[in-house]
Design a protein around this motif. Sequence first.
Motif, PDB file in Angstrom:
ATOM      1  N   THR A 138       0.873  -1.207  -0.045  1.00 43.40           N
ATOM      2  CA  THR A 138       0.060   0.046  -0.026  1.00 43.40           C
ATOM      3  C   THR A 138       0.861   1.147   0.099  1.00 43.40           C
ATOM      4  O   THR A 138       0.588   2.060  -0.878  1.00 43.40           O
ATOM      5  N   ALA A 159      -3.241  -4.360  -3.139  1.00 49.54           N
ATOM      6  CA  ALA A 159      -2.920  -2.960  -2.069  1.00 49.54           C
ATOM      7  C   ALA A 159      -2.110  -2.124  -2.779  1.00 49.54           C
ATOM      8  O   ALA A 159      -2.028  -0.895  -2.498  1.00 49.54           O
ATOM      9  N   ALA A 171      -2.636   2.540   5.749  1.00 49.18           N
ATOM     10  CA  ALA A 171      -1.847   1.444   5.520  1.00 49.18           C
ATOM     11  C   ALA A 171      -1.632   0.573   6.824  1.00 49.18           C
ATOM     12  O   ALA A 171      -1.741  -0.670   6.692  1.00 49.18           O
TER      13      ALA A 171
END
Length: 187
Positions: free
Chosen positions: A51, A115, A133
Amino acid sequence: MGIVETIVISFGLSADACAVSLANGMAAPRIGWRDALKTGLFFGGFQFLMTVIGYFLGLLVADAIKQVDHWIAFGLLVLIGMQMILETRKEESSRADCMQTPRLFVSAIATSIDALATGVSLAILATPILPVATTIGVTTCMLSIPGVFLGKRLGGFLQKGAAILGGVLLMLIGTAILLEHLGILSL
């Protein structure tokens, strides 16, 4: 982005990792807390890391990631699933490989590609990345750990077919990811 949206995204992104944790738990002959924690940390850590990486890549690669992420996840999960099925011909002790670092590494990458794309989206929305995140990583970790134990429980009931079922499950997850991204399936 609010807390509700963050939680929904976290649960959505953690679903694949939780399903793979379940499949690994079914395939491995012996599972302990160390295996479950290792699995959770791998999956949660990679969800967090991908992420953040996606966020910093931002708009530079957004189109390229969105065009191939589903193919990469599909390929990796199908290969792992096929390997799990083929390993059922080997001794039971070799099936424990699904909890070994190389297999967890590949599985964690395969389940965290979305992600990466999410991180790109967060950059476009100018969302502060660290809280989102972190929530994604922690949620994935916390869902993957019980997933391993649930898989172990199911695997005990299924005995020999557990590794085959786990492999088929991984291949189905990969196929579902591909079909969803191609617009054929809506999950």
